[in-house]
Design an enzyme around this catalytic site. Structure first.
Site, PDB file in Angstrom:
ATOM      1  N   HIS A  85       0.864  -1.189   0.000  1.00  0.00           N
ATOM      2  CA  HIS A  85       0.000   0.000   0.000  1.00  0.00           C
ATOM      3  C   HIS A  85       0.889   1.224   0.000  1.00  0.00           C
ATOM      4  O   HIS A  85       1.854   1.300   0.764  1.00  0.00           O
ATOM      5  CB  HIS A  85      -0.895  -0.012   1.248  1.00  0.00           C
ATOM      6  CG  HIS A  85      -1.716   1.231   1.414  1.00  0.00           C
ATOM      7  ND1 HIS A  85      -2.445   1.793   0.393  1.00  0.00           N
ATOM      8  CD2 HIS A  85      -1.913   2.046   2.495  1.00  0.00           C
ATOM      9  CE1 HIS A  85      -3.062   2.877   0.830  1.00  0.00           C
ATOM     10  NE2 HIS A  85      -2.753   3.050   2.097  1.00  0.00           N
ATOM     11  N   HIS A 140       0.872   5.796  -0.933  1.00  0.00           N
ATOM     12  CA  HIS A 140       0.159   7.000  -1.353  1.00  0.00           C
ATOM     13  C   HIS A 140       0.978   7.665  -2.457  1.00  0.00           C
ATOM     14  O   HIS A 140       1.137   8.888  -2.460  1.00  0.00           O
ATOM     15  CB  HIS A 140      -0.057   7.949  -0.176  1.00  0.00           C
ATOM     16  CG  HIS A 140      -1.079   7.489   0.811  1.00  0.00           C
ATOM     17  ND1 HIS A 140      -2.130   8.264   1.238  1.00  0.00           N
ATOM     18  CD2 HIS A 140      -1.214   6.294   1.458  1.00  0.00           C
ATOM     19  CE1 HIS A 140      -2.866   7.587   2.107  1.00  0.00           C
ATOM     20  NE2 HIS A 140      -2.327   6.393   2.271  1.00  0.00           N
ATOM     21  N   ASP A 158       2.104  -4.562 -20.397  1.00  0.00           N
ATOM     22  CA  ASP A 158       3.159  -5.499 -20.005  1.00  0.00           C
ATOM     23  C   ASP A 158       2.908  -6.099 -18.616  1.00  0.00           C
ATOM     24  O   ASP A 158       3.466  -7.147 -18.283  1.00  0.00           O
ATOM     25  CB  ASP A 158       4.523  -4.795 -19.995  1.00  0.00           C
ATOM     26  CG  ASP A 158       5.136  -4.679 -21.393  1.00  0.00           C
ATOM     27  OD1 ASP A 158       4.764  -5.475 -22.274  1.00  0.00           O
ATOM     28  OD2 ASP A 158       5.993  -3.801 -21.594  1.00  0.00           O
ATOM     29  N   HIS A 214      -8.866   7.435  -1.601  1.00  0.00           N
ATOM     30  CA  HIS A 214      -7.789   6.957  -0.785  1.00  0.00           C
ATOM     31  C   HIS A 214      -6.500   6.846  -1.618  1.00  0.00           C
ATOM     32  O   HIS A 214      -5.871   7.871  -1.890  1.00  0.00           O
ATOM     33  CB  HIS A 214      -8.208   5.615  -0.150  1.00  0.00           C
ATOM     34  CG  HIS A 214      -7.292   5.111   0.910  1.00  0.00           C
ATOM     35  ND1 HIS A 214      -7.631   4.090   1.759  1.00  0.00           N
ATOM     36  CD2 HIS A 214      -6.035   5.449   1.226  1.00  0.00           C
ATOM     37  CE1 HIS A 214      -6.618   3.857   2.580  1.00  0.00           C
ATOM     38  NE2 HIS A 214      -5.646   4.668   2.274  1.00  0.00           N
ATOM     39  N   TYR A 267       9.487 -13.104 -23.050  1.00  0.00           N
ATOM     40  CA  TYR A 267      10.305 -11.989 -22.565  1.00  0.00           C
ATOM     41  C   TYR A 267      11.183 -12.497 -21.428  1.00  0.00           C
ATOM     42  O   TYR A 267      10.770 -13.333 -20.640  1.00  0.00           O
ATOM     43  CB  TYR A 267       9.406 -10.865 -22.064  1.00  0.00           C
ATOM     44  CG  TYR A 267      10.146  -9.680 -21.500  1.00  0.00           C
ATOM     45  CD1 TYR A 267      10.423  -8.562 -22.278  1.00  0.00           C
ATOM     46  CD2 TYR A 267      10.569  -9.669 -20.173  1.00  0.00           C
ATOM     47  CE1 TYR A 267      11.099  -7.468 -21.761  1.00  0.00           C
ATOM     48  CE2 TYR A 267      11.254  -8.583 -19.646  1.00  0.00           C
ATOM     49  CZ  TYR A 267      11.514  -7.488 -20.441  1.00  0.00           C
ATOM     50  OH  TYR A 267      12.194  -6.409 -19.918  1.00  0.00           O
TER      51      TYR A 267
END
Lengths: 237, 237, 237, 237
Positions: C95, C97, C120, C169, C227
């Site tokens: 998480h 910000h 991708d 948020h 890849y």
């Protein structure tokens, strides 16, 4: 070597351009003048910042004749010389392609005075000189770049607004010394960023109140200045 | 080992991509070619920059056969090869997902020539190649990415506009050498940022005067160039 | 100490968050899970990155009981646990910000798939979960933050779009490991920046062609990926 | 020397301003107060950050008389003093010209509370104080700058929204300590950037749900806070 102190000052000012993040590759140059000797020192053309030294700066007279230095001077030398020839108060000149200020130049718009950050250094909008004509581009292009700037500035008070944009091109800045000119180039870039973001928040923003512009400019400049420890040159501290 | 000097040049150019802030993770690759030997050197696929070395670059022939190297070449190798096969003047190719240029590619718009920063390196707008069709994506995708770029460039003068966007994808750049190609990739990102900000200030901005575009491009490139100390390759200094 | 290898992995992933410039102060956290032991390791709440170590990570069971560690776990722990409880494929959760992704979350908009950079890693738009109701905020807020994300994801294929925004948020990301989750958090921030700039250049931009989205996603993921050097996990190299 | 611990705290807070990238040149200042002794310590005016030390901070009483220090105090001292004189809860004050927050100030707009990043620190919009009148500019300008801020804040709960913009000027922030005030100045700049980008994505964005604003603010502040290890002051950890 001639004017060693000025060579060092111009070298250090060129390096500061890079340290302040104003240049990519060799996209910038700083010069300085010794008014008593009539000598100008400028960055050599297209040399990487890592390879610069006080010794490889180029020394010219005010007519542009190279007096000392094995390298060619900046391709923008003629622009710098016009400013020195016509504005006795100018001691240093800077040219960059710093990103935000160049965007304003490309947009063909003056950077409006929107707040005290601007007013602390520029006593009004930072003008955008007109585009050059085809004829001005064809002959003596770099000299004509200086001459269109002269159309937009007040020679007798050239330090009150120590910088300008040239349309379709990029910013120029100047000052009493090369170091001070770099300082003003940094300010132009900062206020260019702020002004762009201000317009995005409020497209109808008004200019700063003239009384506040005066207040901020004059608390830093002129005989009644009270910012800083001793004088009206905060950028030199 | 084959082409050690080219391996080193390609390695250094790949590292420079990261130093200039053009890549996140492994989102970029540089290749170079030795035209006499017909050998191409390229970054291995998906290897972190910290793990690269001249020795682990991959060597191929122009048909794409790996001649030396224990690692798989970049997944974009076929795109690089199309450029080398069709454009004899190209000595190095770069692909990045640099943020501002990629935004223009995603927007499906050429980066317009708005000022001298652009004109110093690109003799016109930086084109945006069309999106690939479903059929072109389904078979030989990477090779087709090169082929759509060919539709938008002038093979005989491929260095005059040394880079292009591919729609819905990202920028490619090239040059006479891998180092020069990286230089042009940096320029694309810088002018992409400037052009975006210019449009935000003035959505109706006009392109740079053609005479000024010519002037700036030609003072740095071609037989009458006068920028820099010796020649028309400022980026190699 | 329990799960020392996982402690180290979670510690390193938390430090990487800061190195990638995704966090200001303590505005971010990473956790990881040992599925065999049923143990989750997470950053302690509000501790500066400079003070983190493998030893002060907090160990919990899947019910949220702290099993080891003198510090309180991240205040967002309950959100992480919902993802682990419901999505067996998830091995790490992040998480942040981060600035651009948070702007999309605040705008209440999914980050549209506009190009191959996005394709991708994310097999479609990065969704924006609905805002929580007053009741959901009042009781078990952090757990409910996880539950609204569940409404917007496909549990059986949760790694195909390994991240999400929560309205008003900020972003969450996940992956097979804590390191991979951080990788995806970086990608979210990069594509968030690119998508914003794309919209500024072309407000009517269309989504990436579905065939191209499939092509890029599948050349990096799944059994036919080609890849990288060995497998479908480019981010772990 | 008087108040050596406060001198050190104010010195460190000034240096932190620069480390967080909030200041260009000398465009920022931090002060702190010892409420028991009634002494204020503030940065000297126009001194470069590299030349600062705990010893050259300036000590004043609440009336603005310099009690110790050979340098002139910041030109904004009178603004700081108004905040200390009227708001007993304030222990530190910061003034910057950080780029994004200054753009909001120039735009004359409060920074709206759009998400939890904002709500974690500010219990509502960050107000923009009205422009000063010509008379307020002409006499006691710096003191009047403080007085217009007082018009826009709730003295009894001044820490609930620990910062403000002043129109045509720039942001101020405060806190229980100088360090905490710097923390809040960083938050203002971060939420200013996020709010601008949010508006660019969604010009009609709504404010954060009041229940969510309350939740995030109160989980970090006040007697029921549960973020962090011990208390309601996450920024001091």
């Amino acid at each position: 070597m001639l004017v060693m102190a000025l060579r060092t000052a111009v070298y250090e000012a060129n390096m500061a351009l890079q340290q302040y993040g104003l240049v990519t590759f060799t996209w910038g140059n700083v010069s300085g003048i010794d008014r008593e000797l009539g000598l100008v020192v400028i960055k050599p053309s297209g040399v990487a910042y890592a390879d610069l030294s006080p010794e490889n700066m180029v020394v010219l007279n005010l007519s542009g004749d190279v007096l000392e230095g094995g390298l060619k001077p900046s391709s923008d030398t003629a622009t710098h010389l016009v400013l020195y020839q016509n504005c006795p108060a100018i001691g240093g000149v800077v040219h960059t392609h710093s990103a935000a200020a160049t965007a304003w130049a490309q947009a063909g718009a003056a950077i409006p005075a929107l707040g005290t950050t601007h007013a602390d250094y520029f006593f009004g909008d930072i003008p955008c000189a007109r585009a050059l004509t085809d004829a001005e581009i064809a002959t003596d292009y770099e000299r004509n770049t200086g001459l269109v700037m002269l159309e937009h500035l007040t020679v007798d008070d050239v330090l009150a607004i120590p910088g300008m944009l040239v349309r379709e091109h990029a910013p120029f800045a100047w000052g009493e010394t090369p170091k001070n000119a770099v300082h003003n180039a940094v300010v132009i870039e900062e206020v260019a960023k702020m002004a762009l973001n201000t317009l995005l928040i409020n497209p109808n923003v008004r200019r700063i109140n003239q009384a506040l512009l005066n207040k901020h400019y004059l608390r830093k400049h002129g005989k009644n200045a009270y910012y800083g420890q001793t004088s009206s040159k905060p950028s030199e501290k």
